[in-house]
Design a protein around this motif. Structure first.
Motif, short mmCIF file in Angstrom:
data_model
loop_
_atom_site.label_atom_id
_atom_site.label_comp_id
_atom_site.label_asym_id
_atom_site.label_seq_id
_atom_site.Cartn_x
_atom_site.Cartn_y
_atom_site.Cartn_z
N UNK A 189 0.82 -1.21 0.00
CA UNK A 189 0.00 0.00 0.00
C UNK A 189 0.85 1.26 0.00
N UNK A 190 1.95 1.26 0.77
CA UNK A 190 2.81 2.45 0.84
C UNK A 190 3.43 2.73 -0.53
N UNK A 191 3.87 1.68 -1.21
CA UNK A 191 4.47 1.82 -2.54
C UNK A 191 3.44 2.36 -3.55
N UNK A 192 2.23 1.82 -3.45
CA UNK A 192 1.12 2.30 -4.29
C UNK A 192 0.93 3.80 -4.08
N UNK A 193 0.80 4.22 -2.82
CA UNK A 193 0.54 5.63 -2.52
C UNK A 193 1.68 6.52 -2.98
N UNK A 194 2.91 6.05 -2.82
CA UNK A 194 4.08 6.85 -3.21
C UNK A 194 4.18 7.03 -4.73
N UNK A 195 3.68 6.08 -5.47
CA UNK A 195 3.72 6.21 -6.93
C UNK A 195 2.51 6.94 -7.47
N UNK A 196 1.36 6.71 -6.84
CA UNK A 196 0.09 7.21 -7.36
C UNK A 196 -0.09 8.72 -7.12
N UNK A 197 0.21 9.19 -5.91
CA UNK A 197 -0.08 10.59 -5.58
C UNK A 197 0.72 11.58 -6.44
N UNK A 198 2.02 11.35 -6.70
CA UNK A 198 2.73 12.31 -7.57
C UNK A 198 2.11 12.47 -8.95
N UNK A 199 1.51 11.41 -9.49
CA UNK A 199 0.91 11.57 -10.82
C UNK A 199 -0.37 12.39 -10.73
#
Lengths: 312, 312
Positions: A243-253
């Motif tokens: 989940x942390x990896x998902x959030x770290x990649x998703x929010x910047x886009x």
């Protein structure tokens, strides 16, 4: 139209140009990229001329002349009757003016009643103006391929396809900053995306009404369909489960295209440092939300694909 | 061709377009600005679209379509037989490759013997290639107006019209850095402007030789003349007499176009901070030189003006 740095579309145009070259071996081809004046056109040209580390199509295909224009697609870009093919993807949801604030929301998808009607009217005006500009530019028999963000037959739109609604999350988090006195109520109300997501009915209305200026100008709808493209970050999360990896990649886009809207809502009386700190807090909260309860988040694309012909 | 940010030429094009509009009230006009990919095309478009605080011509003149290209003028920029008027000012002295280092100097104006011949040959190749590209682009009856840095009938060229030679001053100051061990001998030798200043005879040679490829391609010389435009900083100094003020205004304008040449000569093993410090020292010395003995300094422009026609 709406080319940005040209990187996303370069493989598309290589495929199109190769096919075209095999059918028309010696015909000169002008390819005109357009975006607004603040776009990074130097980066565009470096991409196209093979100076950006991306394989360009220019090396392998002769007699291709790349040009750029900074005219808005709401106006005519090239002289009348000179355009053979017009293409735009994921751009026409930007409207030329925000007609009204949206009570209790940051995007027209949350607008109701008269506010919703105001966006529909603005969207219709801009769509008609954009189509009439293209009608002037197109040669008889020319085509438009317009792949637009919109609302599909099941009411789905960008980031709202059954899970957590992305724009509702934006609204809740932005409103939360006001509740926490990080921003003022005026700043809360000032954030409105300058966008209108049209339904299939709205996109096709000018073609169904044979008395419309668009129909009179010779434009005919050849094809319309809707498609959903799954969010690549959510798809990857379903596989890796982090989940942390998902959030770290998703929010910047999300931040890359939404930040100007929230930045513009902040008072100019604040220092730049204050504004940056508020925006960091805002997107930090979104990242925490996704990292804490990732299920249902994602930005699925919902497009309405239109192919339009200029009558001969 | 060689538009930079479009600011310098905007009044010229307003005058040209107004005259053209009065003669051809309804004809669509495409205006294509060209420069290399690293040019700031966003600034160009902001200028042309009236977003840079400069009065543009677009507001007052209808049916004008501004485009940009990042193709080098050494290659074809637009499809064959589509160009009515080609214009370039103060750009074609940039050659596509530096053919040799220049012993004891930083510019070909200080080259002798075989080195000078190598620049002449490179200049001739690039001039022919540039003219042949334009010959392909021009419609029959079309014109080229090319106003180029060059060497006039009295041997004068940029910054060398009787007073202190600007390029000799560059050479002396750069060499002085090597003598003072601020730069290495390799760095001293590595600074060469990628330019060739052609004489009137070199510019006109392809038109006088009816067996040349340029003549065969249909280009005919209609007009040639040389002109000297006085350095505005030197002219102002003659009026105000303040040497420090002269030096403070004059050196930054030299630095704006010459710095890349000296920066490129510095070893990549140096840190960026070291390189900037060396460049500051270099231009600081030039400023001290001018402030201390201002007489004779200045960058008078020497241009060769050519008007060329494509035979019908």
């Amino acid at each position: 139209m709406g080319c940005a740095d040209g990187g996303t579309s370069i493989d598309l145009w290589r495929a199109v140009l190769k096919r075209l070259r095999s059918r028309c071996p010696s015909r000169p081809i002008e390819l005109i990229y357009t975006d607004l004046p603040r776009n990074d056109f130097s980066q565009l040209f470096r991409t196209i001329h093979g100076q950006a580390g991306i394989h360009s199509y220019l090396e392998g295909i002769d007699n291709v002349f790349v040009l750029a224009s900074a005219n808005s697609f709401h106006r005519q870009i090239v002289p009348s009757s000179t355009l053979h093919l017009g293409f735009s993807s994921t751009a026409s949801h930007y409207i030329s003016a925000v007609p009204t604030q949206v009570s209790g929301h940051v995007h027209m998808v949350g607008a109701k009643g008269k506010e919703r009607d105001a966006f529909k009217a603005q969207g219709a005006r801009d769509w008609e103006r954009m189509l009439l500009a293209r009608a002037s530019e197109l040669r008889p028999g020319g085509r438009l391929c317009l792949f637009n963000f919109g609302i599909d037959e099941e009411g789905r739109y960008l980031g709202c396809t059954g899970g957590v609604s992305m724009f509702d999350a934006f609204r809740d988090l932005w409103s939360g900053l006001a509740d926490a006195r990080v921003i003022t109520n005026e700043e809360r109300a000032g954030a409105v995306f300058p966008q209108h997501y049209r339904t299939v009915a709205e996109f096709t209305a000018p073609f169904r009404n044979t008395a419309s200026p668009v129909y009179a100008a010779g434009l005919r709808l050849e094809h319309v369909e809707t498609r959903v493209v799954r969010c690549p970050y959510a798809v990857a999360f379903a596989a890796h489960g982090d989940a942390a990896k998902f959030a770290q990649g998703y929010i910047p886009t999300l931040r890359s295209w939404s930040e100007p809207v929230f930045a513009a809502a902040l008072s100019s009386a604040r220092t730049l440092a204050q504004r940056l700190a508020i925006l960091d807090e805002f997107y930090g909260r979104y990242e925490s939300l996704v990292a804490g309860s990732p299920e249902g988040h994602g930005m699925d694309y919902v497009h309405v694909y239109l192919v339009i012909r200029k009558a001969e």
